[in-house]
Design an enzyme around this catalytic site. Sequence first.
Site, PDB file in Angstrom:
ATOM      1  NE  ARG A 109      -2.573  -0.158   3.546  1.00 22.69           N
ATOM      2  CZ  ARG A 109      -3.174   0.751   4.593  1.00 22.69           C
ATOM      3  NH1 ARG A 109      -4.668   0.356   4.435  1.00 22.69           N
ATOM      4  NH2 ARG A 109      -3.007   0.819   5.689  1.00 22.69           N
ATOM      5  CB  THR A 113      -2.466   7.053  -2.655  1.00 22.01           C
ATOM      6  OG1 THR A 113      -1.845   5.929  -2.952  1.00 22.01           O
ATOM      7  CG2 THR A 113      -1.591   8.250  -3.366  1.00 22.01           C
ATOM      8  CG  ASP A 205       2.525  -3.357   9.229  1.00 24.28           C
ATOM      9  OD1 ASP A 205       2.636  -4.155   8.618  1.00 24.28           O
ATOM     10  OD2 ASP A 205       2.552  -2.063   8.076  1.00 24.28           O
ATOM     11  CG  ASP A 208       6.207  -3.523   9.747  1.00 20.50           C
ATOM     12  OD1 ASP A 208       7.105  -4.068   8.867  1.00 20.50           O
ATOM     13  OD2 ASP A 208       6.195  -2.411   9.909  1.00 20.50           O
TER      14      ASP A 208
HETATM   15  C1  PRP Z   1      -1.299  -4.858   4.378  1.00 19.73           C
HETATM   16  C2  PRP Z   1      -2.152  -5.819   4.744  1.00 19.73           C
HETATM   17  C3  PRP Z   1      -3.031  -6.157   3.586  1.00 19.73           C
HETATM   18  C4  PRP Z   1      -3.058  -4.607   3.093  1.00 19.73           C
HETATM   19  C5  PRP Z   1      -4.883  -4.278   3.511  1.00 19.73           C
HETATM   20  O1  PRP Z   1      -0.343  -5.005   3.694  1.00 19.73           O
HETATM   21  O2  PRP Z   1      -1.471  -7.201   4.709  1.00 19.73           O
HETATM   22  O3  PRP Z   1      -2.251  -6.509   2.235  1.00 19.73           O
HETATM   23  O4  PRP Z   1      -2.333  -4.013   3.913  1.00 19.73           O
HETATM   24  O5  PRP Z   1      -4.889  -2.943   3.257  1.00 19.73           O
HETATM   25  P1  PRP Z   1      -5.892  -2.417   2.245  1.00 19.73           P
HETATM   26  O6  PRP Z   1      -7.241  -3.182   2.691  1.00 19.73           O
HETATM   27  O7  PRP Z   1      -6.372  -1.057   2.701  1.00 19.73           O
HETATM   28  O8  PRP Z   1      -5.468  -2.558   1.069  1.00 19.73           O
HETATM   29  P2  PRP Z   1       0.777  -3.793   3.549  1.00 19.73           P
HETATM   30  O9  PRP Z   1       0.409  -3.139   2.156  1.00 19.73           O
HETATM   31  O10 PRP Z   1       1.213  -3.128   4.628  1.00 19.73           O
HETATM   32  O11 PRP Z   1       2.115  -4.871   2.957  1.00 19.73           O
HETATM   33  P3  PRP Z   1       2.838  -5.945   3.895  1.00 19.73           P
HETATM   34  O12 PRP Z   1       1.907  -7.084   3.985  1.00 19.73           O
HETATM   35  O13 PRP Z   1       4.067  -6.091   3.236  1.00 19.73           O
HETATM   36  O14 PRP Z   1       3.272  -5.428   5.284  1.00 19.73           O
HETATM   37  N1  URA Z   2      -2.547  -3.305   7.068  1.00 20.51           N
HETATM   38  C1  URA Z   2      -2.020  -3.471   8.214  1.00 20.51           C
HETATM   39  O1  URA Z   2      -1.043  -4.487   8.395  1.00 20.51           O
HETATM   40  N2  URA Z   2      -2.865  -3.161   9.239  1.00 20.51           N
HETATM   41  C2  URA Z   2      -3.818  -2.296   9.315  1.00 20.51           C
HETATM   42  O2  URA Z   2      -4.397  -1.972  10.382  1.00 20.51           O
HETATM   43  C3  URA Z   2      -4.208  -1.913   7.791  1.00 20.51           C
HETATM   44  C4  URA Z   2      -3.538  -2.431   6.635  1.00 20.51           C
END
Ligand code: PRP
Ligand code: URA
Length: 214
Positions: A109, A113, A205, A208
Amino acid sequence: MQYKDYKNVIVMDHPLIKHKISQLRKTSTGTSEFRQLVEEIATLEGYEALRDLPLVEEEIQTPLETAMCPVIDGKKLAIVPILRAGLGMVSGVMALTPLAKVGHIGLYRDPETHEPHEYYCKLPEFIDQRLVLVVDPMLATGGSAVAALDFIKEHGGKNIKFMCIIAAPEGIERLAAAHPDVELYIGNVDRCLNDHAYILPGLGDAGDRIFGTK
Ligand code: PRP
Ligand code: URA
């Protein structure tokens, strides 16, 4: 329409899942325990998501006689985690379906944005013939999940289910409206999103916390 009105939304009500999600949320839960809990919740949710797997009768020899007994039909399965955090759920579902193939959809993400950006996608062959279980612990705005399901359908996927651990109502409504044919299995529906599109109360997160990064 509210998420409760969508027929394709299934929210878990099992106390074991509720308890494990509460442990997951705690700031004091460290990386190793967090990963273990994600895996266990994925197994419990997977059990529900696979409830309608078709069975066929097979002749089985018991120590006493032969009998016709139900076994899982040779249906092809694919588990597709949305990277990175979805990776944490794969082994939990694989515990139920060790022969499933695994695809990967890499999305992150944009911090400003909140729109998803694709960086890696690879699906198993014959995706059109498989039941595809897409897994990601978090459904926030729904942008990542909608993009992942769009991608799978563009590549021929027809029979898709989505599993997450925590969802915001905003994300459920967006995903359920965009893909009404996909059943959504959700561990818990949280209150809302904050200004940075993080889920409240949520767990922070997920990527993380699973991988011990910041
Ligand atoms: C997180 C989560 C989803 C997304 C959800 O991933 O694992 O994929 O955010 O958010 P959304 O519904 O608003 O799209 P992130 O983009 O943080 O990547 P990561 O798993 O690599 O930390
Ligand atoms: N992605 C995450 O990992 N946590 C949130 O709360 C939203 C998006």
